[in-house]
Design an enzyme around this catalytic site. Structure first.
Site, PDB file in Angstrom:
ATOM      1  N   GLY A  53      59.571  49.399  48.370  1.00  0.00           N
ATOM      2  CA  GLY A  53      58.262  49.914  49.158  1.00  0.00           C
ATOM      3  C   GLY A  53      57.379  50.381  48.376  1.00  0.00           C
ATOM      4  O   GLY A  53      57.635  50.946  47.185  1.00  0.00           O
ATOM      5  N   GLY A  67      55.055  60.471  44.540  1.00  0.00           N
ATOM      6  CA  GLY A  67      54.150  59.731  45.168  1.00  0.00           C
ATOM      7  C   GLY A  67      52.813  59.777  44.361  1.00  0.00           C
ATOM      8  O   GLY A  67      51.811  59.501  44.715  1.00  0.00           O
ATOM      9  N   ARG A 120      43.311  49.461  43.361  1.00  0.00           N
ATOM     10  CA  ARG A 120      43.456  48.189  43.003  1.00  0.00           C
ATOM     11  C   ARG A 120      43.007  47.206  43.931  1.00  0.00           C
ATOM     12  O   ARG A 120      43.068  47.597  45.136  1.00  0.00           O
ATOM     13  CB  ARG A 120      44.960  48.140  42.598  1.00  0.00           C
ATOM     14  CG  ARG A 120      45.539  46.807  42.413  1.00  0.00           C
ATOM     15  CD  ARG A 120      46.872  47.042  41.822  1.00  0.00           C
ATOM     16  NE  ARG A 120      47.984  47.152  42.839  1.00  0.00           N
ATOM     17  CZ  ARG A 120      49.189  47.339  42.502  1.00  0.00           C
ATOM     18  NH1 ARG A 120      49.762  47.594  41.360  1.00  0.00           N
ATOM     19  NH2 ARG A 120      50.092  47.590  43.347  1.00  0.00           N
ATOM     20  N   ASP A 180      59.756  42.518  42.523  1.00  0.00           N
ATOM     21  CA  ASP A 180      58.990  43.324  43.502  1.00  0.00           C
ATOM     22  C   ASP A 180      57.575  43.243  42.600  1.00  0.00           C
ATOM     23  O   ASP A 180      56.717  43.719  43.127  1.00  0.00           O
ATOM     24  CB  ASP A 180      59.490  44.759  43.660  1.00  0.00           C
ATOM     25  CG  ASP A 180      60.071  45.416  42.503  1.00  0.00           C
ATOM     26  OD1 ASP A 180      61.038  44.797  41.611  1.00  0.00           O
ATOM     27  OD2 ASP A 180      59.448  46.562  42.085  1.00  0.00           O
ATOM     28  N   ASN A 181      57.583  43.183  41.393  1.00  0.00           N
ATOM     29  CA  ASN A 181      56.340  42.833  40.641  1.00  0.00           C
ATOM     30  C   ASN A 181      55.809  41.367  40.454  1.00  0.00           C
ATOM     31  O   ASN A 181      55.017  41.163  39.545  1.00  0.00           O
ATOM     32  CB  ASN A 181      56.672  43.582  39.457  1.00  0.00           C
ATOM     33  CG  ASN A 181      56.523  44.895  39.464  1.00  0.00           C
ATOM     34  OD1 ASN A 181      56.503  45.758  40.613  1.00  0.00           O
ATOM     35  ND2 ASN A 181      57.378  45.819  38.746  1.00  0.00           N
TER      36      ASN A 181
HETATM   37  P1  AMP Z   1      56.667  50.225  39.659  1.00  0.00           P
HETATM   38  O1  AMP Z   1      57.624  50.583  38.471  1.00  0.00           O
HETATM   39  O2  AMP Z   1      55.602  51.008  39.918  1.00  0.00           O
HETATM   40  O3  AMP Z   1      56.866  48.909  40.122  1.00  0.00           O
HETATM   41  O4  AMP Z   1      57.553  50.953  41.087  1.00  0.00           O
HETATM   42  C1  AMP Z   1      58.894  50.552  41.459  1.00  0.00           C
HETATM   43  C2  AMP Z   1      59.013  51.430  42.613  1.00  0.00           C
HETATM   44  O5  AMP Z   1      59.264  52.710  42.539  1.00  0.00           O
HETATM   45  C3  AMP Z   1      58.118  51.289  43.989  1.00  0.00           C
HETATM   46  O6  AMP Z   1      58.951  51.178  45.079  1.00  0.00           O
HETATM   47  C4  AMP Z   1      57.263  52.415  43.684  1.00  0.00           C
HETATM   48  O7  AMP Z   1      56.592  52.533  44.944  1.00  0.00           O
HETATM   49  C5  AMP Z   1      58.428  53.519  43.262  1.00  0.00           C
HETATM   50  N1  AMP Z   1      57.857  54.855  42.749  1.00  0.00           N
HETATM   51  C6  AMP Z   1      57.233  54.503  41.360  1.00  0.00           C
HETATM   52  N2  AMP Z   1      56.732  55.721  40.970  1.00  0.00           N
HETATM   53  C7  AMP Z   1      56.842  56.620  42.181  1.00  0.00           C
HETATM   54  C8  AMP Z   1      56.544  58.044  42.378  1.00  0.00           C
HETATM   55  N3  AMP Z   1      56.032  58.794  41.682  1.00  0.00           N
HETATM   56  N4  AMP Z   1      56.707  58.356  43.757  1.00  0.00           N
HETATM   57  C9  AMP Z   1      57.132  57.505  44.524  1.00  0.00           C
HETATM   58  N5  AMP Z   1      57.495  56.290  44.399  1.00  0.00           N
HETATM   59  C10 AMP Z   1      57.576  55.813  43.166  1.00  0.00           C
HETATM   60 MG    MG Z   2      55.927  47.556  41.221  1.00  0.00          MG
END
Ligand code: AMP
Ligand code: MG
Length: 499
Positions: A97, A133, A183, A259-260
């Site tokens: 999520g 976050g 974005r 998820d990407n």
């Molecule tokens: P990503 O690597 O950006 O595709 O993120 C993978 C997952 O980790 C997603 O669910 C993001 O929302 C979560 N996520 C990444 N960085 C953070 C963060 N700093 N705080 C909370 N959730 C994060």
């Molecule tokens: Mg992602």
């Protein structure tokens, strides 16, 4: 729910709506961005704003910073954090999520296309787990540079509308400045969104989601005889086109988790992604990709693997007969690879300037790529300068080879092959120019721009690089200092997502 201070409601920036928020509660959490200390507008993409029908022209920078820093909700916004699961490096995670992102609103542009406005780095949500976050300035500017470069290259992508500094420090490897990127995407539905509901055994939710995606993105499929099978096939076709385009310019996504993987085939989630300099299909830049799962040459296979995960979630809707559903889905996955290979070969042929196809073309292409790999020839310069050799100036491309004689031998066969194509040299050159950019976001230039912004609050290199990448196929781009490959000591060997 997360306890965040009330967010001010304010200015109108257009006729905002949120069709995703009309889906059942299981699809998202209602949560507003958490306000930040001192939002400051680093960059606003006014031309994108106009293109998508945002009415922001009369707003001061401070107001834009408040809106795209999450301190002020624009009128009509209905912020949510989307739920999704995902296979990360092959392992299923049932609940990911938006842990640091908010879908602020949707907006229908003058072109009739509905787009998401999405803040990344906007504070904690019910999906944050241990995360803060937030997003760091480096990755935010990185996403800005790379997504806008991708757009300029003519490749489907999410785009960057705004970068806002939060005025807060966050903890990564040490304390770094925080920022938020806004974005714009045609969709934030991912393969992982389907997986989220399928993993919970909620076939009704999977169907609701499929119907939503079809209605919003692929309305023609409503009248298809088997809409859910057609949905997989259509997403597969989008992914084939996307990955072929990545390969054409030497782009390595770096984190092709489900998820990407966007349901509309846009490049999404610019983490440790990078463009290759010297040609090598085994190239991996991402520091977290230790096994090389997402290496350049693996990307088509991984896209197919991700599509298989999508197809699995839809099997019960594809056919009541389980075996027939599986057989039909498998046929779609096979067609994906055929599709991809056809597109890839067409691009490679265009890169060599070839018109009407000949059986020997793949071998001719491969022979050049083998030389390039053995001699570490820069991928972008190779194809840019190859076009110069069509009109009798082979010096530039020859100079890229450690052993220019090997290129000369190959070029004899290439010229003989070109001579069998009808059409003047200008047509050949135009074909080559359309397939190969003069400039890409070079890793060392991206790093340099980010370091200046992070260490010295100097945005000039970021601005200059962003401008330089805006017209990548123009002859003028070839003379930009940003077009040059790294000197050995400038070479970037690893990239980090910095989350
Ligand atoms: P990503 O690597 O950006 O595709 O993120 C993978 C997952 O980790 C997603 O669910 C993001 O929302 C979560 N996520 C990444 N960085 C953070 C963060 N700093 N705080 C909370 N959730 C994060
Ligand atoms: Mg992602």
């Amino acid at each position: 729910m997360i306890d965040s201070p009330p967010t001010a409601r304010g200015h109108s920036i257009g006729a905002l709506s949120n069709t995703f928020a009309a889906l059942p509660e299981a699809f998202y959490a209602r949560v507003a961005p958490s306000p930040v200390q001192a939002p400051r507008l680093l960059r606003f993409n006014a031309s994108l704003a106009a293109q998508i029908g945002l009415d922001t022209g009369r707003l001061a920078a401070g107001t834009l910073a408040a809106i795209f820093g999450g301190n002020e909700l624009p009128a009509g916004a209905e912020p949510i954090a989307m739920a999704y699961a995902g296979h990360q490096f092959g392992n299923f995670v049932p609940r990911l999520g938006d842990g640091r992102a908010i879908l602020l609103a949707e907006l229908v542009g003058p072109d009739g296309i509905r787009r998401d406005l999405h803040l990344k780095g906007s504070g904690r949500t019910p999906f944050s787990r241990a995360g803060d976050g937030r997003a760091a300035l480096g990755p935010v500017l990185r996403e800005y540079i790379l997504s806008e470069a991708m757009y300029a290259l003519g490749i489907p992508t999410t785009r960057a509308l705004a970068a806002v500094a939060t005025g807060e420090r966050i903890l990564r490897e040490g304390s770094v400045p925080g920022a938020i990127v806004t974005r714009v995407a045609q969709s934030h539905v991912r393969v992982g969104t389907f997986e989220f509901h399928a993993a919970r055994g909620d076939t009704d939710a999977v169907q609701r989601l499929a119907d939503y995606v079809i209605a919003r993105h692929y309305p023609d499929l409503r009248s298809a005889p088997r809409p859910y099978l057609a949905l997989v096939a259509t997403v597969a076709a989008r992914q084939a086109a996307l990955v072929a385009a990545w390969m054409r310019v030497g782009f390595i996504h770096g984190v092709m988790n489900t998820d990407n993987t966007s349901i509309v085939g846009e490049t999404i989630d610019f983490g440790p992604c990078a463009f290759m300099d010297a040609w090598d299909p085994a190239t991996v830049y991402s520091a977290i990709d230790r096994g090389g799962r997402y290496a350049y040459a693996n990307q088509p296979l991984i896209a197919q693997w991700n599509l298989a995960r999508l197809a699995e979630t839809l099997l019960p809707l594809i056919d009541e007969d389980v075996e027939r559903a599986a057989a039909d889905a498998t046929a779609v996955l096979v067609a994906f690879m055929d599709d991809y290979e056809r597109l890839r070969l067409a691009d490679l042929r265009a890169k060599l300037g070839l018109g009407t196809p000949e059986a020997g073309d793949p071998a001719l292409v491969q022979a050049l790529l083998d030389l390039a790999r053995a001699q570490s020839v820069d991928h972008t310069l190779l194809f840019w300068r190859l076009a110069e050799a069509v009109i009798g100036s082979p010096e530039g491309v020859r100079a890229l080879f450690v052993a220019p004689g090997t290129f000369d031998a190959w070029a004899m066969a290439w010229h003989a092959r070109l001579a069998r194509d009808p059409g003047p040299p200008a047509t050949i050159v135009a074909r080559m120019r359309a397939a190969s950019p003069a400039i890409i976001p070079r890793n060392h230039q991206v790093e340099h721009a980010l370091r200046a912004a992070i260490d010295h609050a100097d945005l000039a290199p970021f601005e200059a690089l962003t401008e330089a990448l805006a017209s990548p196929y123009d002859e003028a781009a070839a003379t930009s200092p940003y077009a040059a490959p790294p000197r050995p000591e400038e070479r970037v060997l690893q990239t980090f997502c910095g989350t």
